[in-house]
Write an enzyme that holds these catalytic residues in place. Structure first.
Site, mmCIF file in Angstrom:
data_model
loop_
_atom_site.group_PDB
_atom_site.id
_atom_site.type_symbol
_atom_site.label_atom_id
_atom_site.label_comp_id
_atom_site.label_asym_id
_atom_site.label_seq_id
_atom_site.Cartn_x
_atom_site.Cartn_y
_atom_site.Cartn_z
ATOM 1 N N TYR A 53 -12.974 5.448 -16.465
ATOM 2 C CA TYR A 53 -13.767 6.178 -15.465
ATOM 3 C C TYR A 53 -15.271 5.996 -15.681
ATOM 4 C CZ TYR A 53 -9.470 7.916 -13.586
ATOM 5 O OH TYR A 53 -8.229 7.966 -12.995
ATOM 6 N N ARG A 56 -16.071 2.915 -13.823
ATOM 7 C CA ARG A 56 -16.065 3.185 -12.364
ATOM 8 C C ARG A 56 -17.370 3.885 -11.967
ATOM 9 N NH1 ARG A 56 -12.514 0.871 -13.666
ATOM 10 N NH2 ARG A 56 -13.775 -0.672 -12.649
ATOM 11 N N GLN A 86 -9.748 10.160 0.194
ATOM 12 C CA GLN A 86 -9.005 9.961 -1.055
ATOM 13 C C GLN A 86 -9.943 9.371 -2.104
ATOM 14 O OE1 GLN A 86 -4.888 8.120 -0.069
ATOM 15 N NE2 GLN A 86 -6.178 7.727 1.708
ATOM 16 N N ASN A 87 -11.130 8.994 -1.670
ATOM 17 C CA ASN A 87 -12.056 8.324 -2.592
ATOM 18 C C ASN A 87 -12.742 9.324 -3.506
ATOM 19 O OD1 ASN A 87 -11.304 6.133 -1.136
ATOM 20 N ND2 ASN A 87 -13.216 5.951 0.014
ATOM 21 N N VAL A 88 -13.020 8.852 -4.719
ATOM 22 C CA VAL A 88 -13.705 9.705 -5.682
ATOM 23 C C VAL A 88 -15.203 9.385 -5.729
ATOM 24 C CG1 VAL A 88 -11.633 10.124 -7.040
ATOM 25 C CG2 VAL A 88 -13.081 8.167 -7.621
ATOM 26 N N HIS A 104 -8.782 13.594 -4.116
ATOM 27 C CA HIS A 104 -8.430 13.086 -5.448
ATOM 28 C C HIS A 104 -9.528 13.274 -6.488
ATOM 29 C CE1 HIS A 104 -5.305 10.269 -3.359
ATOM 30 N NE2 HIS A 104 -4.901 11.520 -3.408
ATOM 31 N N GLY A 170 -9.143 2.424 6.204
ATOM 32 C CA GLY A 170 -9.070 1.758 4.909
ATOM 33 C C GLY A 170 -8.189 2.405 3.866
ATOM 34 N N THR A 171 -6.969 2.718 4.255
ATOM 35 C CA THR A 171 -6.012 3.199 3.244
ATOM 36 C C THR A 171 -4.665 2.527 3.467
ATOM 37 O OG1 THR A 171 -4.765 5.102 2.406
ATOM 38 C CG2 THR A 171 -5.623 5.303 4.644
HETATM 39 N N1 APR Z 1 -12.471 -2.142 5.572
HETATM 40 C C1 APR Z 1 -11.394 -1.360 5.850
HETATM 41 N N2 APR Z 1 -10.259 -1.395 5.145
HETATM 42 C C2 APR Z 1 -10.190 -2.260 4.108
HETATM 43 C C3 APR Z 1 -11.271 -3.085 3.743
HETATM 44 C C4 APR Z 1 -12.454 -3.023 4.540
HETATM 45 N N3 APR Z 1 -13.533 -3.777 4.294
HETATM 46 N N4 APR Z 1 -10.901 -3.823 2.663
HETATM 47 C C5 APR Z 1 -9.645 -3.442 2.360
HETATM 48 N N5 APR Z 1 -9.211 -2.508 3.225
HETATM 49 C C6 APR Z 1 -7.927 -1.792 3.263
HETATM 50 C C7 APR Z 1 -6.731 -2.566 2.758
HETATM 51 O O1 APR Z 1 -6.198 -3.380 3.790
HETATM 52 C C8 APR Z 1 -5.783 -1.440 2.356
HETATM 53 O O2 APR Z 1 -4.976 -1.016 3.439
HETATM 54 O O3 APR Z 1 -8.035 -0.678 2.409
HETATM 55 C C9 APR Z 1 -6.734 -0.295 1.963
HETATM 56 C C10 APR Z 1 -6.819 -0.033 0.480
HETATM 57 O O4 APR Z 1 -5.605 0.475 0.026
HETATM 58 P P1 APR Z 1 -5.455 0.997 -1.483
HETATM 59 O O5 APR Z 1 -6.078 0.026 -2.405
HETATM 60 O O6 APR Z 1 -4.034 1.350 -1.699
HETATM 61 O O7 APR Z 1 -6.392 2.306 -1.501
HETATM 62 P P2 APR Z 1 -6.039 3.787 -1.029
HETATM 63 O O8 APR Z 1 -5.109 3.773 0.138
HETATM 64 O O9 APR Z 1 -7.328 4.494 -0.886
HETATM 65 O O10 APR Z 1 -5.279 4.338 -2.295
HETATM 66 C C11 APR Z 1 -4.879 5.684 -2.318
HETATM 67 O O11 APR Z 1 -4.266 5.469 -4.604
HETATM 68 O O12 APR Z 1 -4.580 4.762 -6.781
HETATM 69 C C12 APR Z 1 -4.782 5.752 -5.901
HETATM 70 O O13 APR Z 1 -6.025 7.630 -6.249
HETATM 71 C C13 APR Z 1 -6.146 6.317 -5.765
HETATM 72 O O14 APR Z 1 -7.121 7.429 -3.866
HETATM 73 C C14 APR Z 1 -6.397 6.285 -4.287
HETATM 74 C C15 APR Z 1 -4.991 6.260 -3.703
#
Ligand code: APR
Length: 229
Positions: A53, A56, A86-88, A104, A170-171
């Site tokens: 962390y 990060r 969900q972002n920190v 989170h 973006g998740t």
């Molecule tokens: N713009 C928009 N979306 C994007 C971009 C971008 N420039 N680049 C990547 N992505 C998308 C990917 O296609 C994917 O669907 O962002 C998403 C990222 O997914 P993850 O890496 O799984 O992240 P997230 O969904 O936030 O993860 C959820 O998992 O590990 C934990 O606690 C952590 O909060 C996090 C949780």
């Protein structure tokens, strides 16, 4: 004012230089969740967890909000905007958004290991073993680890159920309970998913998928919504 509820994930911060978790080259390819992001990891090797962390946090101090974060802040001119992230990181706040709910946790904060109500801002990037709260207990990152409860989910579910417009950015929608929030949004409510590699949630009613990066897709959608308001 109509209420716009926005659920964001790592993808909205990708263009700020912060790695996502599950994309190729993502953080969970470099580290194992079990080694750095669980209560068991903290019990086994807290130094390693702190180091993860700290790195990060160091990276975050060098990052700036991008066009996606900034556009969401502009939406407040004409809408009651509630961001659930969900972002920190703190890039929504630094981008100008005023109401941000962190599901989170927050990278820039530390929490007492004996009293979860004792939360402190971290000065700089480093939290060390030996850093203690006012009661003398070790401080840990103020992060919700895998296997821990998500205290803000109840509040987030209520926000989702009250949305007039719901936007997801973006998740991967891979992590619950956050991924389940969209199920609380009423069927008739317009929903937008902005992600260049969007998760398949085609069973969701009134969903428009915008297969673009946040830095492009979010400002475009915000322009459209501001024009419609
Ligand atoms: N713009 C928009 N979306 C994007 C971009 C971008 N420039 N680049 C990547 N992505 C998308 C990917 O296609 C994917 O669907 O962002 C998403 C990222 O997914 P993850 O890496 O799984 O992240 P997230 O969904 O936030 O993860 C959820 O998992 O590990 C934990 O606690 C952590 O909060 C996090 C949780």
């Amino acid at each position: 004012m109509k209420k716009v509820v926005v659920l964001t994930g790592a993808g909205i911060s990708a263009e700020s230089g912060i790695k996502t978790f599950r994309d190729s080259g993502g953080l969970w390819e470099e580290y194992r969740i079990e080694e750095v992001a669980t209560p068991q990891a903290w019990g086994r090797d807290p130094y390693l967890v702190q180091e993860f962390y700290n790195q990060r946090r160091k990276q975050l101090l060098e990052a700036e909000p991008n066009a996606g974060h900034i556009a969401l802040a502009r939406l407040e001119e004409k809408y009651n905007v509630r961001i659930i992230t969900q972002n920190v990181d703190d890039l929504h706040e630094r981008g100008g958004s005023t109401r941000v709910l962190h599901l989170h946790g927050e990278l820039k904060k530390a929490r007492s290991t004996s009293d979860p109500d004792l939360i402190y801002e971290i000065d700089g990037w480093e939290l060390k073993m030996g850093d203690t709260c006012e009661k003398g207990s070790q401080l840990r990152p103020h992060i919700v680890w895998f296997g821990e409860a998500v205290p803000n989910i109840i509040y987030a579910a209520r926000l989702a159920s009250e949305a007039d417009i719901f936007i997801v950015v973006g998740t991967s929608m891979a992590v619950y309970p956050a991924a389940g929030l969209i199920d609380y949004v009423p069927q008739q409510v317009p929903k937008y998913l902005i992600d260049p590699n969007a998760a398949n949630i085609s069973w969701i009613r009134n969903l428009t998928v915008i297969a673009e990066k946040a830095g492009i897709g979010v400002p475009k959608l915000v322009e459209k919504l501001l024009a419609e308001a």
